[in-house]
Scaffold this motif. Structure first.
Motif, PDB file in Angstrom:
ATOM      1  N   ILE A 121       0.819  -1.221   0.237  1.00 44.04           N
ATOM      2  CA  ILE A 121      -0.136  -0.065   0.110  1.00 44.04           C
ATOM      3  C   ILE A 121       0.778   1.226  -0.220  1.00 44.04           C
ATOM      4  N   ASP A 122       0.739   1.494  -0.977  1.00 46.27           N
ATOM      5  CA  ASP A 122       1.512   3.063  -1.046  1.00 46.27           C
ATOM      6  C   ASP A 122       1.028   5.005  -0.776  1.00 46.27           C
ATOM      7  N   TYR A 123       1.316   5.243   0.239  1.00 43.61           N
ATOM      8  CA  TYR A 123       0.244   6.316   0.815  1.00 43.61           C
ATOM      9  C   TYR A 123       1.396   7.472   2.095  1.00 43.61           C
ATOM     10  N   ALA A 124      -0.040   7.905   2.385  1.00 49.71           N
ATOM     11  CA  ALA A 124       1.119   9.046   3.168  1.00 49.71           C
ATOM     12  C   ALA A 124       2.541   9.415   2.318  1.00 49.71           C
ATOM     13  N   GLN A 125       2.912  10.171   1.445  1.00 50.32           N
ATOM     14  CA  GLN A 125       3.527  10.328   0.984  1.00 50.32           C
ATOM     15  C   GLN A 125       4.184  11.743   0.329  1.00 50.32           C
ATOM     16  N   PRO A 126       4.300  12.717   1.173  1.00 47.69           N
ATOM     17  CA  PRO A 126       4.723  14.053   1.518  1.00 47.69           C
ATOM     18  C   PRO A 126       6.084  14.181   0.164  1.00 47.69           C
ATOM     19  N   ASN A 127       6.258  15.513   0.011  1.00 47.51           N
ATOM     20  CA  ASN A 127       7.769  15.537  -0.764  1.00 47.51           C
ATOM     21  C   ASN A 127       8.867  16.473   0.213  1.00 47.51           C
ATOM     22  N   VAL A 128       9.258  15.517   0.229  1.00 44.60           N
ATOM     23  CA  VAL A 128      11.485  16.627   0.414  1.00 44.60           C
ATOM     24  C   VAL A 128      11.221  17.771   0.374  1.00 44.60           C
ATOM     25  N   GLY A 162      -3.679  18.350   1.444  1.00 47.29           N
ATOM     26  CA  GLY A 162      -4.102  17.350   0.144  1.00 47.29           C
ATOM     27  C   GLY A 162      -2.854  15.855   0.591  1.00 47.29           C
ATOM     28  N   HIS A 163      -2.062  16.212   1.898  1.00 48.79           N
ATOM     29  CA  HIS A 163      -1.600  15.298   2.372  1.00 48.79           C
ATOM     30  C   HIS A 163      -2.723  14.723   3.537  1.00 48.79           C
ATOM     31  N   LEU A 164      -2.769  15.545   3.646  1.00 48.26           N
ATOM     32  CA  LEU A 164      -4.167  14.403   4.718  1.00 48.26           C
ATOM     33  C   LEU A 164      -4.561  13.237   4.679  1.00 48.26           C
ATOM     34  N   HIS A 208       5.644   4.612   1.549  1.00 46.36           N
ATOM     35  CA  HIS A 208       5.574   5.944   1.736  1.00 46.36           C
ATOM     36  C   HIS A 208       7.030   6.924   0.234  1.00 46.36           C
ATOM     37  N   HIS A 209       5.608   6.428  -0.902  1.00 38.73           N
ATOM     38  CA  HIS A 209       6.402   7.024  -1.666  1.00 38.73           C
ATOM     39  C   HIS A 209       6.707   8.217  -2.149  1.00 38.73           C
ATOM     40  N   ILE A 210       7.944   8.931  -1.071  1.00 36.17           N
ATOM     41  CA  ILE A 210       7.685  10.857  -0.768  1.00 36.17           C
ATOM     42  C   ILE A 210       8.867  11.127  -2.628  1.00 36.17           C
ATOM     43  N   GLY A 215      10.650  10.786 -15.521  1.00 35.29           N
ATOM     44  CA  GLY A 215      10.148  11.439 -14.408  1.00 35.29           C
ATOM     45  C   GLY A 215       9.340  10.628 -13.898  1.00 35.29           C
ATOM     46  N   TYR A 216       8.306  11.086 -13.140  1.00 39.21           N
ATOM     47  CA  TYR A 216       7.282  10.524 -12.456  1.00 39.21           C
ATOM     48  C   TYR A 216       6.733   8.694 -12.915  1.00 39.21           C
ATOM     49  N   ALA A 217       6.695   8.740 -14.356  1.00 40.73           N
ATOM     50  CA  ALA A 217       5.904   7.729 -15.041  1.00 40.73           C
ATOM     51  C   ALA A 217       7.084   6.479 -14.721  1.00 40.73           C
ATOM     52  N   THR A 228       9.314   5.879 -12.800  1.00 43.06           N
ATOM     53  CA  THR A 228       9.273   5.818 -11.833  1.00 43.06           C
ATOM     54  C   THR A 228       8.885   4.681 -11.206  1.00 43.06           C
ATOM     55  N   ASP A 229       7.178   5.078 -11.199  1.00 47.26           N
ATOM     56  CA  ASP A 229       6.061   4.787 -10.752  1.00 47.26           C
ATOM     57  C   ASP A 229       6.313   3.194 -11.192  1.00 47.26           C
ATOM     58  N   LEU A 230       5.737   2.884 -12.273  1.00 47.98           N
ATOM     59  CA  LEU A 230       6.701   1.360 -13.201  1.00 47.98           C
ATOM     60  C   LEU A 230       8.063   0.510 -13.045  1.00 47.98           C
ATOM     61  N   VAL A 252      -3.018   4.737  -2.238  1.00 45.65           N
ATOM     62  CA  VAL A 252      -3.783   6.260  -1.628  1.00 45.65           C
ATOM     63  C   VAL A 252      -3.151   7.236  -2.230  1.00 45.65           C
ATOM     64  N   VAL A 253      -4.223   8.028  -3.129  1.00 40.81           N
ATOM     65  CA  VAL A 253      -3.546   9.045  -4.434  1.00 40.81           C
ATOM     66  C   VAL A 253      -5.314   9.637  -4.623  1.00 40.81           C
ATOM     67  N   ASP A 254      -4.775  11.466  -4.423  1.00 44.98           N
ATOM     68  CA  ASP A 254      -5.491  11.659  -5.313  1.00 44.98           C
ATOM     69  C   ASP A 254      -6.324  11.698  -6.334  1.00 44.98           C
ATOM     70  N   ARG A 277      -6.807  13.383  -8.777  1.00 43.39           N
ATOM     71  CA  ARG A 277      -6.505  14.314  -9.237  1.00 43.39           C
ATOM     72  C   ARG A 277      -5.727  13.543 -10.188  1.00 43.39           C
ATOM     73  N   GLN A 278      -4.539  12.714 -10.150  1.00 44.59           N
ATOM     74  CA  GLN A 278      -4.096  11.661 -10.674  1.00 44.59           C
ATOM     75  C   GLN A 278      -3.995  10.568 -11.263  1.00 44.59           C
ATOM     76  N   SER A 279      -5.808  10.243 -11.176  1.00 45.67           N
ATOM     77  CA  SER A 279      -6.505   9.484 -11.803  1.00 45.67           C
ATOM     78  C   SER A 279      -5.586   8.734 -13.484  1.00 45.67           C
ATOM     79  N   HIS A 324      -2.599   9.565 -14.923  1.00 48.00           N
ATOM     80  CA  HIS A 324      -1.140   8.728 -14.027  1.00 48.00           C
ATOM     81  C   HIS A 324      -1.828   7.452 -14.139  1.00 48.00           C
ATOM     82  N   PHE A 325      -2.762   7.007 -12.789  1.00 46.21           N
ATOM     83  CA  PHE A 325      -2.463   5.779 -12.453  1.00 46.21           C
ATOM     84  C   PHE A 325      -3.032   4.881 -13.813  1.00 46.21           C
ATOM     85  N   LYS A 326      -3.653   5.260 -14.252  1.00 47.92           N
ATOM     86  CA  LYS A 326      -4.988   4.559 -15.794  1.00 47.92           C
ATOM     87  C   LYS A 326      -3.218   4.300 -16.604  1.00 47.92           C
TER      88      LYS A 326
HETATM   89  N1  ARG Z   1       4.189  12.684  -3.787  1.00 50.84           N
HETATM   90  C1  ARG Z   1       3.373  12.723  -4.708  1.00 50.84           C
HETATM   91  C2  ARG Z   1       1.794  13.832  -4.057  1.00 50.84           C
HETATM   92  O1  ARG Z   1       2.373  14.692  -3.125  1.00 50.84           O
HETATM   93  C3  ARG Z   1       2.671  11.361  -4.370  1.00 50.84           C
HETATM   94  C4  ARG Z   1       3.331  10.092  -4.204  1.00 50.84           C
HETATM   95  C5  ARG Z   1       1.389   8.690  -5.163  1.00 50.84           C
HETATM   96  N2  ARG Z   1       2.295   7.800  -5.037  1.00 50.84           N
HETATM   97  C6  ARG Z   1       2.101   7.204  -6.011  1.00 50.84           C
HETATM   98  N3  ARG Z   1       3.308   6.325  -6.330  1.00 50.84           N
HETATM   99  N4  ARG Z   1       3.269   8.202  -7.561  1.00 50.84           N
HETATM  100  O2  ARG Z   1       1.628  14.076  -5.081  1.00 50.84           O
END
Ligand code: ARG
Length: 589
Positions: free
Chosen positions: A121-128, A135-137, A161-163, A323-325, A327-329, A347-349, A351-353, A355-357
């Motif tokens: 499970i990929d959740y709670a992923q803030p950014n450094v 939005g991170h709540l 936690h995919h930060i 990029g992001y893709a 990494t996710d792959l 568990v992601v917003d 608005r990123q649907s 991308h994940f699709k």
């Molecule tokens: N860090 C990203 C953000 O703040 C969310 C990461 C979601 N997880 C993932 N595997 N792309 O929007």
């Protein structure tokens, strides 16, 4: 661990067997059992079956009734309407089943899954180097609840936690730190999250100013990105300082959220850096990705831009950057191959649907996802302000997560303080309860609406004692604990021989459904259904108090004991359910 079948499932089984006995040709037929207002349950399945077999439904219903085994379960069964069965259970069956639940500790008779899988499970992923905001709540709160719920069902859960800790933006930051090595050093305590964030903010702002105004600094920052990607040790060491500083801050916020996050589970974007090249090579060699205008792209028939042209998923940019893709792959490959996942949950917003699709579809084409390994985005909606627009501060900036939590705790503490004297709470208890009520209110508001829907952030409503709030549930729990303390020598004890009042039966039947609800919640990733169940439980309890006295001199001892037994099991169910949602239940409130 004792698995206690629910009354509904036992009845369902008996009805299904009776159906097969009455109609051997019917095969395995579903009696379609539902809770009902007319009786405890109604079975509607006979109607469709009779129609299919061209028989008389009422007659078939009578045959099924006749084929039911004698026993303690059913008190009354009648054919109604065109061929429904109304079933009333015995009071004895209800109390006996609940007694078995009560004897099963924290599991309350809910059996763990027979064949658990592994869910990453990929959740709670803030950014450094960035502030956590409202939005991170949701990702943290919904994700943490799903972790607890899935683990309770027996699933192997791996947290990730995919930060956001990688990418070109770090060139600027790291270069700045090279040139001003002392800037990233906060004054106070090492574990002070606020101070860590403010020093990060300072560096971020200062480097930004330089980056936008000084062409030479900009050029040096670009070179720094190349050095970072090439793994230059000194560059990495500076990058690590940003990550470490950020983690101090993250932990302080997760701590405020009353949420446990473990360091080994933080595997950010950087963790997949070594795989990116290989991921792209495989995609290109298998033809899943193709070169287009210098970039490596994956195309989809059903993904088009406003101009009607296909919008690709870009796995490698024209300039060679990933990029992001990508990494996710790569993360999918890692999670499937190394973590042995059969389910990937994100568990992601919402608005990123898209991308994940696209990422999931790409992974399927590459064979990394298949019939045995599934991916699912638990998409959540936006937190809105009272005006119905995305939640902002009065100044129009994004709301910092800590500020929002601090305010919730402050309000909740005021609510707790109002009643504190009557309950006899110490100042220390007021502070602790205020925190649990405040954080609980925020979590519960987030968890009690279906994740994909937007909701309005309204603190007044969230800490209200009436209505569907966590405080209401916490008070229900504390009230039971207070009754149990007042009971003196009278102890909870099940008395199956007693006749139950309607409110006792309703409460009992609802208690019995805890396991079935959890199964559904885990299956569909729908924590709001657990919240709804707990709210109904508290409502049944309120009705029960209205209609039944627990500690009354007029009650025979067995009635007192049996009612104590019912409320105690209710308290334990509330406690366990709230715990799975990440919400505390103070003993005194
Ligand atoms: N860090 C990203 C953000 O703040 C969310 C990461 C979601 N997880 C993932 N595997 N792309 O929007």
């Amino acid at each position: 661990m004792a698995s206690v079948p629910s009354l509904a499932s036992t009845l369902q089984q008996q009805l299904a067997d009776a159906l097969t006995a009455a109609l051997p040709d019917a095969g395995t037929a579903d009696p379609l059992l539902r809770r009902s207002d007319r009786a405890d349950f109604q079975a509607n399945g006979i109607l469709a079956l009779a129609k299919k077999l061209k028989g008389n439904p009422r007659e078939l219903a009578s045959q099924v009734t006749a084929a039911l085994p004698a026993g303690d379960l059913i008190k009354d069964i009648e054919v109604s309407g065109p061929g429904f069965l109304n079933v009333t259970l015995t009071d004895r069956a209800i109390i006996t089943t609940l007694a078995a639940r009560a004897a099963d500790g924290d599991r309350l008779g809910v059996p763990p899954k027979a064949a658990p899988g592994t869910t990453v499970i990929d959740y709670a992923q803030p950014n450094v180097a960035k502030e956590m905001h409202v939005g991170h709540l949701r990702s943290a709160v919904i994700g943490d609840a799903m972790v607890q719920i899935l683990e309770f069902t027996g699933e192997n859960v791996v947290r990730r936690h995919h930060i956001g800790d990688w990418g070109t933006q770090f060139g600027m930051l790291i270069q700045y730190l090279f040139e001003h090595p002392d800037e990233l050093r906060h004054g106070g305590d090492q574990a002070d999250g606020e101070a860590a964030m403010s020093s990060l903010n300072r560096v971020y702002k200062a480097s930004r100013v330089l980056f936008d105004s000084d062409e030479e600094f900009k050029a040096r920052s670009r070179d720094r990105v190349v050095a970072l990607q090439a793994g230059d040790p000194e560059t990495l060491a500076h990058w690590q300082r940003f990550v470490d500083e950020s983690k101090i801050y993250f932990y302080s916020v997760f701590d405020k959220l009353d949420m446990e996050i473990d360091d080994p589970d933080i595997v950010g974007e950087s963790g997949y850096n070594d795989m990116l090249e290989e991921t792209c090579r495989i995609l290109e060699e298998t033809g899943v990705a193709v070169r287009s205008e210098g970039a490596l792209c994956v195309f989809f028939d059903d993904v088009k831009g406003p101009d009607g042209n296909p919008v690709p998923l870009i796995v490698k940019k024209t300039n060679g950057g990933y990029g992001y893709a990508a990494t996710d792959l790569s993360a999918i490959r890692d999670r499937v191959r190394n973590l042995k996942a059969d389910t990937l949950l994100y568990v992601v917003d919402a608005r990123q649907s898209l991308h994940f699709k696209m990422v999931f579809e790409t992974a399927r084409r590459a064979g990394w996802l298949n019939d045995d390994v599934k991916a699912h985005q638990l998409a959540f909606g936006t937190v809105l302000g009272k005006d119905g627009k995305p939640f902002k501060t009065r100044e129009g900036t994004t709301v910092r997560l800590e500020d929002l939590l601090d305010e919730a705790v402050e309000r909740a503490t005021a609510v707790v303080r109002e009643k504190a004297e009557k309950v006899g709470l110490s100042e220390e208890e007021i502070v602790e309860n205020g925190r649990y009520v405040g954080v609980g209110a925020v979590k519960y508001a987030d968890l009690s609406t279906s994740a994909v829907r937007d909701y309005k952030f309204d603190l007044d409503q969230m800490v209200s004692l009436n209505g569907n709030t966590s405080v209401y549930l916490q008070y229900a729990y504390a009230r039971i604990r207070s009754i149990l303390r007042k009971a003196g020598d009278a102890k909870p004890a099940a008395h199956p021989e007693l006749d139950l009042a309607p409110a006792e039966r309703a409460l009992g039947l609802h208690l019995d459904q805890f396991g079935a609800v959890l199964e559904e919640v885990a299956e569909g990733y729908e924590p709001h259904k657990l919240a709804a169940y707990l709210y109904q439980l508290a409502s049944h309890l309120t009705t029960f108090y209205d209609q039944c006295q627990v500690l009354s001199d007029e009650n025979p001892a067995e009635v007192v004991e049996n009612r104590l037994f019912l409320v105690e099991l209710t308290a334990r169910t509330l406690h366990q359910g709230m715990k799975l949602l990440g919400i505390r239940t103070p003993e005194r409130l």
